[in-house]
Scaffold this motif. Structure first.
Motif, PDB file in Angstrom:
ATOM      1  N   HIS A 278       0.827  -1.209   0.000  1.00 18.57           N
ATOM      2  CA  HIS A 278       0.000   0.000   0.000  1.00 18.57           C
ATOM      3  C   HIS A 278       0.860   1.257   0.000  1.00 18.57           C
ATOM      4  CE1 HIS A 278      -3.124   2.886   1.064  1.00 18.57           C
ATOM      5  NE2 HIS A 278      -2.366   3.267   2.089  1.00 18.57           N
ATOM      6  N   PHE A 279       1.838   1.303   0.887  1.00 19.47           N
ATOM      7  CA  PHE A 279       2.651   2.514   0.976  1.00 19.47           C
ATOM      8  C   PHE A 279       3.638   2.626  -0.185  1.00 19.47           C
ATOM      9  CE2 PHE A 279       1.391   2.295   5.525  1.00 19.47           C
ATOM     10  CZ  PHE A 279       0.817   3.549   5.600  1.00 19.47           C
ATOM     11  N   ALA A 280       4.065   1.494  -0.721  1.00 20.83           N
ATOM     12  CA  ALA A 280       4.921   1.566  -1.902  1.00 20.83           C
ATOM     13  C   ALA A 280       4.150   2.157  -3.075  1.00 20.83           C
ATOM     14  CB  ALA A 280       5.441   0.174  -2.260  1.00 20.83           C
ATOM     15  N   ARG A 281       2.917   1.769  -3.223  1.00 14.06           N
ATOM     16  CA  ARG A 281       2.089   2.328  -4.300  1.00 14.06           C
ATOM     17  C   ARG A 281       1.832   3.808  -4.054  1.00 14.06           C
ATOM     18  NH1 ARG A 281      -0.669   0.111  -8.351  1.00 14.06           N
ATOM     19  NH2 ARG A 281      -2.489   1.196  -9.189  1.00 14.06           N
ATOM     20  N   ALA A 282       1.566   4.151  -2.798  1.00 12.81           N
ATOM     21  CA  ALA A 282       1.374   5.562  -2.470  1.00 12.81           C
ATOM     22  C   ALA A 282       2.643   6.356  -2.748  1.00 12.81           C
ATOM     23  CB  ALA A 282       0.972   5.701  -1.006  1.00 12.81           C
ATOM     24  N   HIS A 283       3.799   5.750  -2.461  1.00 11.21           N
ATOM     25  CA  HIS A 283       5.076   6.422  -2.705  1.00 11.21           C
ATOM     26  C   HIS A 283       5.257   6.715  -4.194  1.00 11.21           C
ATOM     27  CE1 HIS A 283       9.466   6.245  -3.629  1.00 11.21           C
ATOM     28  NE2 HIS A 283       9.529   7.070  -2.592  1.00 11.21           N
ATOM     29  N   VAL A 284       4.942   5.747  -5.025  1.00  7.01           N
ATOM     30  CA  VAL A 284       5.097   5.939  -6.468  1.00  7.01           C
ATOM     31  C   VAL A 284       4.112   6.977  -6.983  1.00  7.01           C
ATOM     32  CG1 VAL A 284       4.894   4.799  -8.709  1.00  7.01           C
ATOM     33  CG2 VAL A 284       6.044   3.647  -6.817  1.00  7.01           C
ATOM     34  N   ARG A 285       2.867   6.911  -6.529  1.00  9.86           N
ATOM     35  CA  ARG A 285       1.838   7.827  -7.012  1.00  9.86           C
ATOM     36  C   ARG A 285       2.140   9.275  -6.635  1.00  9.86           C
ATOM     37  NH1 ARG A 285      -0.841   5.415 -11.043  1.00  9.86           N
ATOM     38  NH2 ARG A 285      -1.932   3.524 -10.397  1.00  9.86           N
ATOM     39  N   ARG A 286       2.691   9.457  -5.459  1.00  7.69           N
ATOM     40  CA  ARG A 286       2.905  10.818  -4.958  1.00  7.69           C
ATOM     41  C   ARG A 286       4.308  11.333  -5.222  1.00  7.69           C
ATOM     42  NH1 ARG A 286       1.485   9.696   1.094  1.00  7.69           N
ATOM     43  NH2 ARG A 286       2.521  11.716   1.320  1.00  7.69           N
ATOM     44  N   LEU A 287       5.132  10.494  -5.860  1.00 11.83           N
ATOM     45  CA  LEU A 287       6.548  10.802  -5.979  1.00 11.83           C
ATOM     46  C   LEU A 287       6.803  12.150  -6.640  1.00 11.83           C
ATOM     47  CD1 LEU A 287       9.389   9.680  -5.527  1.00 11.83           C
ATOM     48  CD2 LEU A 287       9.268   8.670  -7.800  1.00 11.83           C
ATOM     49  N   TYR A 433      17.072  -7.531  -0.962  1.00 11.95           N
ATOM     50  CA  TYR A 433      17.285  -6.105  -1.178  1.00 11.95           C
ATOM     51  C   TYR A 433      16.057  -5.464  -1.828  1.00 11.95           C
ATOM     52  CZ  TYR A 433      22.216  -5.572   0.126  1.00 11.95           C
ATOM     53  OH  TYR A 433      23.392  -5.471   0.835  1.00 11.95           O
ATOM     54  N   CYS A 434      15.486  -6.142  -2.840  1.00 12.27           N
ATOM     55  CA  CYS A 434      14.325  -5.573  -3.540  1.00 12.27           C
ATOM     56  C   CYS A 434      13.056  -5.650  -2.700  1.00 12.27           C
ATOM     57  CB  CYS A 434      14.110  -6.313  -4.859  1.00 12.27           C
ATOM     58  SG  CYS A 434      15.382  -6.002  -6.083  1.00 12.27           S
ATOM     59  N   LEU A 593       4.866 -14.051  -2.549  1.00 13.75           N
ATOM     60  CA  LEU A 593       5.316 -14.045  -3.938  1.00 13.75           C
ATOM     61  C   LEU A 593       4.707 -12.886  -4.715  1.00 13.75           C
ATOM     62  CD1 LEU A 593       5.210 -17.866  -4.764  1.00 13.75           C
ATOM     63  CD2 LEU A 593       7.245 -16.426  -4.710  1.00 13.75           C
ATOM     64  N   LEU A 594       3.425 -12.615  -4.483  1.00 13.15           N
ATOM     65  CA  LEU A 594       2.765 -11.495  -5.158  1.00 13.15           C
ATOM     66  C   LEU A 594       3.405 -10.170  -4.764  1.00 13.15           C
ATOM     67  CD1 LEU A 594      -0.987 -12.577  -4.890  1.00 13.15           C
ATOM     68  CD2 LEU A 594       0.414 -12.498  -6.957  1.00 13.15           C
ATOM     69  N   TYR A 598       5.650  -7.547  -7.068  1.00 12.20           N
ATOM     70  CA  TYR A 598       5.388  -6.108  -7.168  1.00 12.20           C
ATOM     71  C   TYR A 598       6.648  -5.309  -6.858  1.00 12.20           C
ATOM     72  CZ  TYR A 598       3.170  -1.592  -6.248  1.00 12.20           C
ATOM     73  OH  TYR A 598       2.822  -0.263  -6.267  1.00 12.20           O
ATOM     74  N   ALA A 599       7.409  -5.742  -5.846  1.00  9.15           N
ATOM     75  CA  ALA A 599       8.648  -5.046  -5.498  1.00  9.15           C
ATOM     76  C   ALA A 599       9.658  -5.133  -6.634  1.00  9.15           C
ATOM     77  CB  ALA A 599       9.237  -5.649  -4.223  1.00  9.15           C
ATOM     78  N   LEU A 600       9.788  -6.303  -7.262  1.00  8.60           N
ATOM     79  CA  LEU A 600      10.700  -6.450  -8.389  1.00  8.60           C
ATOM     80  C   LEU A 600      10.285  -5.548  -9.544  1.00  8.60           C
ATOM     81  CD1 LEU A 600      11.174 -10.326  -8.316  1.00  8.60           C
ATOM     82  CD2 LEU A 600      12.930  -8.625  -7.806  1.00  8.60           C
ATOM     83  N   ARG A 601       8.989  -5.454  -9.757  1.00  7.42           N
ATOM     84  CA  ARG A 601       8.490  -4.597 -10.836  1.00  7.42           C
ATOM     85  C   ARG A 601       8.815  -3.137 -10.567  1.00  7.42           C
ATOM     86  NH1 ARG A 601       2.849  -2.605 -11.583  1.00  7.42           N
ATOM     87  NH2 ARG A 601       2.682  -1.838 -13.711  1.00  7.42           N
ATOM     88  N   LEU A 602       8.648  -2.709  -9.311  1.00  4.29           N
ATOM     89  CA  LEU A 602       8.976  -1.325  -8.971  1.00  4.29           C
ATOM     90  C   LEU A 602      10.452  -1.036  -9.199  1.00  4.29           C
ATOM     91  CD1 LEU A 602       6.995  -0.589  -5.682  1.00  4.29           C
ATOM     92  CD2 LEU A 602       6.478   0.186  -7.994  1.00  4.29           C
ATOM     93  N   ASP A 603      11.307  -2.029  -8.954  1.00  4.30           N
ATOM     94  CA  ASP A 603      12.745  -1.823  -9.123  1.00  4.30           C
ATOM     95  C   ASP A 603      13.216  -2.151 -10.533  1.00  4.30           C
ATOM     96  OD1 ASP A 603      13.441  -0.757  -6.741  1.00  4.30           O
ATOM     97  OD2 ASP A 603      14.870  -2.305  -6.185  1.00  4.30           O
TER      98      ASP A 603
END
Length: 668
Positions: A278-287, A433-434, A593-594, A598-603
Motif C-alpha cells: 500500500h505505501f509503496a504504491r502511495a510512494h510511487v503515485r505521490r513521488l 534487497y528488492c 510471492l505477489l 510487485y517489489a521487483l516490478r517497482l525496481d
C-alpha cells in the motif's frame, strides 16, 4: 520446543496414536476367562479374585475430569462409599489437585496408562513410557506407587486376548495386578466389580447403584480382595514426578501460546505485506507531486564531496572511483580515506590519476572515524557517502542530491542493488534487497520514519552532520545510528529510488553471517541508544513511534518468534491436519510471492527471479532468524562485538547499467 510439542501431541494422541485394538488371534487363558476380574500372575501361575457377596467395587476409568470427578466424589461422600479411580497419567498431570482429593477422601487410585493407549499395540518403548510416566505423576501428586492397572480398551477378563494378553503378562511381570470388570450377567448380590466412566451417564448409574438394597458395602478393589494397593516412593521419585507435572503444564501452556502466537504472527506478517504494498504504491503515485525534491523545486547543482572510507578494498576501489568519475554530475570532490589498509587500496586509489580524487592515509580507527576525517577535508556543503565496494550509475549522484533542495531534508537514502548475482546465496540477497530493504524504504518515506541511510549510497547536508556531532562510533551500525540522530535533531530523511548503486554482497555463508550479525547487533544498539525518541514530539517523536516500533516488532520480535512458529507449523503438517496446515503455509507464500513480484516490478527487475523465493523462505530466512536470535542474546549479555571484515572480489560492477526502478505506474 519441538520435543515439547511432540510430547504434548503424544499425550493427546496426535502423535503415534495407539488407540485401536486389532482382532484377537488367540483367546485369553481359561484361568482368566473363568476366573474373577482381579488378575495376577505369580510363581503359582494365574491367580484371580472376585468381590464377596453383596459387595460392589465401583471403578471409574479416565480423568480426573474437572467437571465429573468432583461430582462423583461428592456423591460417594454423601453415601459414605469408597471407590477405585483408574486415572490417565496425562490427565493426572493436568489436575494433580483432584488426584490428591481422591486420595484424601479415602478412595483408591490405579493406573489407566499415561495416554490411554492400547498396550497390546504399542512398542516396547512406549509400553514402558505409558506405565512409568503415570507412576511418576502419581508419585509427584500423592507420593505413592500404585500396584493396580486397568488396561485400556478392556472390560471383562475374556477381553484380555491376543496381543492384550501378551501385554498383560508383561505388566504383571512388573508387579502389577490387573483389574478388569465382571460380566453384565453378574449381579450386585453376587459381588461385583463395576466399570464406569466419568460422564453424566456414569453419574446416573452410580447414583442408582448406591441405592441398591442388595448391596451391603461399596468398597475399593484392594479392600474387597485383600490386596496391597500401594508401594512407597523415594524422595527422588517424588521430585521427578513433581518436575514431570510442571513440565506437562509448561508444555500445555506452550502449545496454547503457540496457537495464539501463530495466529497473531501470521496476521502481523500479512498486515506488514499489505502495508508495504500500500505505501509503496502511495510512494510511487505521490513521488512527482507531493514530496520535497519533486520537479517543481529548484534543481540542485551545488558541488558535492564524496567520502569513500576504505579498509583493504583493493579488489573494488578502482571500480568504485571510476564509476564516480564517470558521473554526469558536473562538480565532484572525491575523498578516499584509507583507514590503515594493509593491502594496495591507497596505492590503487592514487593511481587513478584524476585531480578530483584526494587520498588520505590514516591509522586504522574504524569506519566512523574515517568518515569524520574525510568530513574535515570536505570543501563542499553537500556530501555523499559511499562504501568502497559500491559502483554508481552515471546519474546516481544527480538523482541522490535532488531531494536536498528542500531545506528540511537532512539526508537522502539511495537505492542499493546487488551487483554480483551469480550464486544462489547472492540471488537470495538480491530478492531481500528488492523485497525487503527497498520496499521498506518506500514505506518509511511515506510514514516519515526512514530508519537507515545505507553506507553504500547516501547524501547529507554538512550542517546536519556537524549538528549531530558527525558520525558516531557508539554502535556497529553507524549508518543507522546517524540516521536516527538526524531525525532526533529535527531533520527529515527521504528515499530516492532512482539513485542506483550496485554493491557486492557476501558469497559465502560465513561472510554473510558475520555481516548480518554486525548489522543486526548494531541496529539493536542504535534502537536502544535512541529509544527516547518514542516519547519526543514533532519529527523525532513521529520517527520514534513509527520507525522504532516497526523495527522492534518486525525486525526483532517477529524473527525471534519465527523459528518457534515454523516448528509449530511443521508440527501441524506432520501430526495435526496436514492439508489445512499446508494450505495456510502455501497461501502465505503466495501472498509473499505477489508482494515480491510487485517489489521487483517497482525496481525494474525481472520477475523470473521469484523462482528462487520459495527456497529463500525455507533456508535463507531461517539463517537470518538465527542471526537475530544471536544478536539479541549477545546484546542482553552485554557482549562487545568487533567490526567484521568481508573479503571482496570486486564484482559489484557486474550489473552496471542494469535494471532501473520505475518512477511511476501505468494508469488503468
Amino acid at each position: 520446543m519441538f520435543a515439547a510439542l511432540l510430547f504434548e501431541g503424544w499425550t493427546n494422541h496426535e502423535v503415534d496414536a495407539a488407540d485401536t485394538r486389532s482382532a484377537c488371534t488367540s483367546p485369553a487363558p481359561d484361568a482368566v476367562t473363568r476366573g474373577g476380574p482381579v488378575i495376577g500372575i505369580n510363581r503359582n501361575g494365574v491367580q484371580t479374585a472376585s468381590m464377596p457377596a453383596r459387595t460392589v467395587a465401583l471403578t471409574f476409568d479416565g480423568g480426573p475430569d474437572p467437571l465429573w470427578t468432583p461430582r462423583l466424589l461428592d456423591l460417594l461422600k454423601k453415601h459414605r462409599a469408597r471407590a477405585t479411580f483408574f486415572l490417565l497419567g496425562s490427565q493426572a498431570a493436568r489436575h494433580p489437585d483432584l488426584v490428591r482429593r481422591i486420595r484424601a477422601e479415602g478412595h483408591e487410585i490405579g493406573s489407566l496408562t499415561y495416554t490411554g493407549a492400547v498396550l497390546g499395540e504399542t512398542s516396547a518403548l512406549r509400553f514402558s513410557a505409558e506405565l512409568e510416566l503415570t507412576q511418576s505423576v502419581l508419585a509427584g501428586a500423592t507420593a505413592l506407587h500404585t500396584n493396580l492397572l486397568r488396561m485400556p480398551r478392556t472390560t471383562s477378563p475374556d477381553t484380555l486376548c491376543g496381543r492384550e494378553w501378551t501385554a498383560a503378562r508383561r505388566a504383571t511381570a512388573q508387579g502389577y495386578v490387573l483389574v478388569a470388570a465382571d460380566k453384565a450377567s453378574r449381579t450386585p448380590a453376587q459381588g461385583l466389580v463395576r466399570q464406569l466412566g466419568q460422564t453424566a451417564t456414569a453419574y446416573r448409574e452410580t447414583e442408582k447403584l448406591l441405592s441398591d438394597p442388595d448391596v451391603d458395602r461399596f468398597t475399593t478393589v484392594s479392600a474387597g480382595t485383600l490386596l496391597t494397593p500401594y508401594a512407597p516412593v523415594s524422595a527422588v521419585e517424588r521430585w521427578s514426578g513433581t518436575a514431570l507435572i510442571r513440565a506437562a503444564w509448561l508444555g500445555r501452556q506452550f502449545s496454547h501460546a503457540m496457537t495464539w502466537t501463530l495466529g497473531i504472527a501470521g496476521a502481523l506478517g500479512v498486515l506488514r505485506l499489505i502495508l508495504l504494498v500500500h505505501f509503496a504504491r502511495a510512494h510511487v503515485r505521490r513521488l512527482e507531486r507531493s514530496r520535497p525534491g519533486a520537479p517543481w523545486l529548484r534543481e540542485v547543482t551545488e558541488p558535492v564531496t564524496v567520502l569513500v572510507p576504505a579498509y583493504n578494498e583493493e579488489a573494488g576501489i578502482e571500480a568504485t572511483l571510476r564509476s564516480l568519475l564517470a558521473s554526469d554530475y558536473p562538480r565532484l570532490q572525491i575523498i578516499v580515506i584509507d583507514d590503515g589498509s594493509t593491502d594496495r587500496t591507497a596505492e590503487l586509489a592514487e593511481n587513478v590519476g584524476d585531480p578530483r580524487v584526494l587520498v588520505i592515509r590514516k591509522a586504522n580507527a574504524g569506519k566512523a572515524a574515517a568518515l569524520n576525517t574525510g568530513l574535515e577535508y570536505a570543501r563542499h556543503d553537500l556530501l555523499v557517502m559511499v562504501d568502497a565496494d559500491t559502483v554508481f550509475e552515471p546519474d546516481a549522484v544527480h538523482h541522490l542530491v535532488q531531494p536536498l533542495a528542500h531545506p528540511a531534508v537532512g539526508a537522502v537514502s539511495g537505492n542499493t542493488k546487488v551487483g554480483n548475482r551469480r550464486g544462489l546465496l547472492a540471488k537470495w540477497q538480491h530478492l531481500e534487497y528488492c523485497f525487503g530493504f527497498n520496499l521498506d524504504r518506500r514505506m518509511f518515506e511515506v510514514l516519515e520514519c526512514m530508519t537507515t541511510v545505507p553506507g553504500a549510497i547516501g547524501a547529507f547536508r554538512r550542517d546536519a552532520l556537524t549538528g549531530v556531532g558527525g558520525v558516531s562510533d557508539d554502535t556497529l551500525a553507524e549508518d543507522t545510528d546517524l540516521t536516527m540522530a538526524l531525525w532526533r535533531a529535527g531533520w527529515r530523511v527521504l528515499y530516492e529510488e532512482s539513485a542506483v548503486a550496485w554493491t557486492e554482497v557476501p558469497t559465502s555463508l560465513r561472510q554473510l553471517w558475520r555481516q548480518r550479525y554486525r548489522w543486526c547487533f548494531g541496529t539493536i544498539q542504535a534502537m536502544w541508544k535512541h529509544r527516547g525518541a518514542v516519547l519526543e514530539t514533532g519529527v523525532a517523536g513521529r520517527f520514534g513511534r513509527r520507525g522504532l516500533t516497526y523495527l522492534a516488532i518486525f525486525q526483532v520480535a517477529l524473527p525471534l518468534l519465527a523459528p518457534v512458529i515454523d516448528v509449530f507449523a511443521l508440527y501441524g503438517v506432520l501430526f495435526l491436519d496436514p492439508f489445512s496446515s499446508a494450505a495456510v503455509w502455501f497461501a502465505f507464500m503466495a501472498v509473499q510471492l505477489l508482494c515480491a513480484g510487485y517489489a521487483l516490478r517497482l525496481d525494474g527487475e525481472r520477475v523470473r527471479t521469484l523462482w528462487w523465493m520459495p527456497f529463500q523462505l525455507v533456508v535463507y530466512r531461517q539463517l537470518m532468524y538465527l542471526v537475530v536470535i544471536q544478536s539479541v542474546v549477545a546484546a542482553l549479555l552485554g557482549s562487545r562485538l568487533q567490526w567484521q571484515i568481508m573479503k571482496r572480489s570486486g564484482t559489484a560492477a557486474e550489473q552496471i547499467g542494469g535494471p532501473a526502478p520505475y518512477k511511476s505506474l501505468p494508469t488503468r
